[in-house]
Design a protein around this motif. Structure first.
Motif, short mmCIF file in Angstrom:
data_model
loop_
_atom_site.label_atom_id
_atom_site.label_comp_id
_atom_site.label_asym_id
_atom_site.label_seq_id
_atom_site.Cartn_x
_atom_site.Cartn_y
_atom_site.Cartn_z
N PHE A 11 0.84 -1.20 0.00
CA PHE A 11 0.00 0.00 0.00
C PHE A 11 0.87 1.26 0.00
CE2 PHE A 11 -2.45 3.38 2.03
CZ PHE A 11 -3.64 3.31 1.32
N LEU A 12 1.98 1.22 0.76
CA LEU A 12 2.89 2.37 0.79
C LEU A 12 3.52 2.59 -0.58
CD1 LEU A 12 4.30 4.57 2.44
CD2 LEU A 12 6.06 2.89 3.03
N ARG A 13 3.94 1.50 -1.23
CA ARG A 13 4.50 1.64 -2.57
C ARG A 13 3.48 2.24 -3.53
NH1 ARG A 13 8.89 -1.49 -4.10
NH2 ARG A 13 8.50 -0.49 -6.13
N TYR A 14 2.24 1.78 -3.42
CA TYR A 14 1.18 2.30 -4.29
C TYR A 14 0.94 3.78 -4.01
CZ TYR A 14 -3.36 2.66 -6.64
OH TYR A 14 -4.39 3.04 -7.46
N THR A 17 3.85 5.93 -5.41
CA THR A 17 3.77 6.01 -6.88
C THR A 17 2.64 6.92 -7.30
OG1 THR A 17 4.61 3.74 -7.00
CG2 THR A 17 3.62 4.66 -8.99
N THR A 18 1.50 6.82 -6.62
CA THR A 18 0.37 7.68 -6.94
C THR A 18 0.71 9.15 -6.73
OG1 THR A 18 -1.21 5.96 -6.29
CG2 THR A 18 -2.05 8.20 -6.41
N PHE A 19 1.41 9.44 -5.63
CA PHE A 19 1.79 10.82 -5.34
C PHE A 19 2.66 11.39 -6.44
CE2 PHE A 19 5.01 13.69 -3.56
CZ PHE A 19 4.19 14.73 -3.10
N TRP A 20 3.69 10.65 -6.85
CA TRP A 20 4.60 11.18 -7.86
C TRP A 20 3.93 11.27 -9.23
CZ3 TRP A 20 8.29 14.00 -6.42
CH2 TRP A 20 9.00 13.73 -5.24
N PHE A 21 3.07 10.32 -9.56
CA PHE A 21 2.32 10.42 -10.81
C PHE A 21 1.41 11.65 -10.78
CE2 PHE A 21 3.62 6.33 -12.37
CZ PHE A 21 3.31 6.36 -13.73
N PHE A 22 0.75 11.88 -9.64
CA PHE A 22 -0.15 13.03 -9.52
C PHE A 22 0.62 14.33 -9.70
CE2 PHE A 22 -2.53 16.24 -7.13
CZ PHE A 22 -3.79 16.07 -7.67
N ILE A 23 1.80 14.43 -9.08
CA ILE A 23 2.62 15.63 -9.24
C ILE A 23 3.02 15.81 -10.71
CG2 ILE A 23 4.82 16.71 -8.65
CD1 ILE A 23 2.77 16.81 -6.41
N GLY A 24 3.46 14.73 -11.35
CA GLY A 24 3.88 14.82 -12.74
C GLY A 24 2.74 15.19 -13.68
N VAL A 25 1.59 14.53 -13.51
CA VAL A 25 0.44 14.84 -14.36
C VAL A 25 -0.03 16.27 -14.13
CG1 VAL A 25 -1.99 14.28 -14.78
CG2 VAL A 25 -0.30 12.45 -14.59
N THR A 26 -0.02 16.72 -12.88
CA THR A 26 -0.43 18.10 -12.57
C THR A 26 0.47 19.10 -13.29
OG1 THR A 26 -1.29 17.45 -10.40
CG2 THR A 26 -0.78 19.78 -10.73
N ALA A 27 1.78 18.85 -13.27
CA ALA A 27 2.72 19.76 -13.93
C ALA A 27 2.49 19.78 -15.44
CB ALA A 27 4.15 19.35 -13.61
N ILE A 28 2.32 18.59 -16.03
CA ILE A 28 2.11 18.51 -17.48
C ILE A 28 0.81 19.20 -17.88
CG2 ILE A 28 1.70 16.93 -19.40
CD1 ILE A 28 3.57 14.94 -17.98
N VAL A 29 -0.27 18.91 -17.14
CA VAL A 29 -1.56 19.52 -17.45
C VAL A 29 -1.51 21.03 -17.28
CG1 VAL A 29 -3.95 19.70 -16.66
CG2 VAL A 29 -2.91 17.45 -16.94
N PHE A 30 -0.82 21.49 -16.24
CA PHE A 30 -0.72 22.94 -16.00
C PHE A 30 -0.02 23.63 -17.17
CE2 PHE A 30 0.92 26.86 -14.31
CZ PHE A 30 -0.09 27.31 -13.46
N LEU A 31 1.11 23.06 -17.61
CA LEU A 31 1.85 23.67 -18.71
C LEU A 31 1.04 23.63 -20.01
CD1 LEU A 31 5.43 22.25 -18.02
CD2 LEU A 31 4.63 24.59 -17.66
N ALA A 32 0.40 22.50 -20.28
CA ALA A 32 -0.38 22.37 -21.52
C ALA A 32 -1.57 23.33 -21.52
CB ALA A 32 -0.86 20.93 -21.69
N ASP A 33 -2.28 23.42 -20.39
CA ASP A 33 -3.46 24.29 -20.34
C ASP A 33 -3.04 25.76 -20.35
OD1 ASP A 33 -6.42 24.30 -20.06
OD2 ASP A 33 -5.97 25.43 -18.24
N PHE A 34 -1.92 26.09 -19.72
CA PHE A 34 -1.44 27.47 -19.76
C PHE A 34 -1.11 27.88 -21.20
CE2 PHE A 34 2.09 30.51 -19.69
CZ PHE A 34 1.49 31.56 -19.03
N SER A 35 -0.47 26.98 -21.93
CA SER A 35 -0.15 27.28 -23.33
C SER A 35 -1.42 27.45 -24.16
CB SER A 35 0.71 26.16 -23.92
OG SER A 35 1.94 26.04 -23.22
#
Length: 361
Positions: A11-14, A17-35
Motif C-alpha cells: 500500500f505504501l509503494r502504491y 507512486t500515486t503521489f509522484w504520478f499526480f505531481i507529474g500529471v499536474t505539472a504537465i496539465v498545467f503547462l499544456a493548459d497554460f499554453s
C-alpha cells in the motif's frame, strides 16, 4: 503478522507512486493548459501572464478529475511491474499468498483515490470551473465565445407582461445572462418592446439589465444604462435551468435534483452526473484490475510490449465508453443509473474474470 506487514508495504509503494504520478500529471496539465489559454486569450486587451496563470490554476482541478482514471491505470501498471521485476511478487506467491490477497492493497488504494476524487477534487473542480467561466467572460467583455451550454429560451409572465428571455452565454451559475435579449408581448401576442442588454442579473423579484438598447415598434431605439424588469422567476429555478452539471459540487447535486423535480424540469443530466461521481471509486478499482491483467506475469513470462499496450488500450476504451454512455444518459436516451454503472460493472467483471483465468485456471 507477515501478511499485514506485506499489505502495508504494498500500500505504501502504491501511495508513493500515486503521489509522484499526480505531481507529474499536474505539472504537465498545467503547462499544456497554460499554453492553450495563452493562445486563446493573449490577443485580448486585459490579458497578462498573471491572468493566464490564474485561469489555468482554477481550471486545473476539473482537468485533473477527468484524467484520474488514466492516472490510476498507469499507477497500477507501474507499481505491479516494478514489484515483479524485483521478484517481490514472486516471493509473495512462494509464501503462499494468492493474487487476490496481495491485490487487496492496490484495490483499496484505487478505491480511496476514487473517494478523494468524488468528495474532495470534484467540489474544488466545480468551484474552479465557475470561476474560470466568470473570469474569461470578464476578460473578453463579449463572452459569446463561452457557448459551451446551449442556453434555453426562458418565458416569464408577470401580470400583463409576457416576456421571452434569451442570451448568448451564462455565468455566475445561471444567475447572470450575457448579451441578453428580452422580448415583451402584449395580451394579444404582439411584440411591444425588445430590450438588448450587455448583461442581465437576476435579483429577488426583478432582472437588472445593464447597457440596454430598447426598441419599440415605430419608435427610435433608446439607450439606457440600467433597467429593471419585473419577474416572478425564482433564483433557484433559473439557476437549476441554466447551470451546467459540471459546475455543481457533488454535495449539492442531490439537492439540485430535488429542486429540479419540484419545478418539473428534466433531471437526467444531474442524475447522470451524480451517478457518475458515485461510480468513481469502482471505476478506479476497474482500472486497477485491468492494470493487473497485463502486469502480474510480465517478468516471469517475458510478455511483449504489445500486452502492456493492450492494457492501456483497454483502459482507454473503458474511459471512452464511459464518457459516451454518460452523454446518452444526460440526453435521456439511456436511464442515468444504467448509463453510469453498467460500463463500470462490466469492466469489474471482465477484469476479475481475466485474473481468475490467468491465476486460477
Amino acid at each position: 503478522m507477515i501478511f499485514g506487514t506485506l499489505n502495508r508495504y504494498f500500500f505504501l509503494r502504491y501511495a508513493i507512486t500515486t503521489f509522484w504520478f499526480f505531481i507529474g500529471v499536474t505539472a504537465i496539465v498545467f503547462l499544456a493548459d497554460f499554453s492553450e489559454n495563452a493562445g486563446r486569450l493573449s490577443g485580448l486587451p486585459g490579458y497578462s501572464v498573471g491572468i493566464g496563470l490564474l485561469m489555468t490554476a482554477v481550471r486545473l482541478p476539473l482537468i485533473l478529475q477527468q484524467t484520474m482514471p488514466f492516472l490510476v491505470l498507469f499507477v497500477g501498471m507501474t507499481t505491479l511491474i516494478a514489484l515483479n521485476r524485483r521478484y517481490e511478487l514472486v516471493i509473495a506467491r512462494a509464501a503462499g499468498i494468492s493474487v487476490w490477497q496481495f491485490m487487496t492493497p492496490f484495490v483499496l488504494g484505487a478505491f480511496i483515490v476514487g473517494l478523494l476524487t468524488m468528495l474532495v477534487l470534484n467540489p474544488i473542480a466545480a468551484a474552479g470551473q465557475r470561476q474560470a467561466d466568470a473570469l474569461e467572460a470578464e476578460l473578453r467583455g463579449d463572452p459569446s465565445y463561452h457557448n459551451k451550454l446551449s442556453v434555453p429560451w426562458l418565458r416569464q409572465i408577470a401580470r400583463d407582461d409576457d416576456v421571452i428571455i434569451g442570451a448568448k452565454s451564462v455565468v455566475d451559475n445561471g444567475m447572470t445572462l450575457m448579451n441578453a435579449i428580452f422580448i415583451h408581448f402584449n395580451p394579444q401576442g404582439d411584440v411591444v418592446l425588445r430590450q438588448d442588454a450587455t448583461s442581465a442579473k437576476l435579483e429577488d423579484g426583478y432582472w437588472v439589465l445593464n447597457n440596454v438598447v430598447e426598441r419599440a415598434p415605430g419608435e427610435i431605439p433608446a439607450h439606457k444604462n440600467s433597467v429593471r424588469v419585473r419577474t416572478n422567476l425564482k433564483q433557484d429555478f433559473v439557476s437549476q435551468r441554466l447551470a451546467q452539471p459540471e459546475t455543481i459540487a457533488f454535495y449539492d447535486l442531490s439537492n439540485r435534483i430535488q429542486i429540479a423535480e419540484s419545478f418539473g424540469l428534466s433531471t437526467k443530466a444531474l442524475e447522470t452526473q451524480f451517478n457518475s461521481l458515485l461510480s468513481q471509486p469502482f471505476l478506479m478499482v476497474a482500472m486497477t484490475l485491468i492494470a493487473a491483467t497485463v502486469s502480474l506475469k510480465f517478468s516471469r513470462f517475458n510478455q511483449s510490449r504489445s500486452v502492456i499496450l493492450g492494457g492501456i488500450l483497454a483502459g482507454f476504451v473503458l474511459y471512452v465508453v464511459n464518457v459516451l454512455v454518460k452523454a446518452f444518459g444526460s440526453s435521456g436516451v439511456v436511464p442515468p443509473f444504467v448509463a453510469t454503472w453498467i460500463p463500470v460493472i462490466v469492466a469489474l467483471a471482465l477484469g476479475a474474470t481475466i485474473l481468475l483465468h490467468q491465476e486460477d485456471g
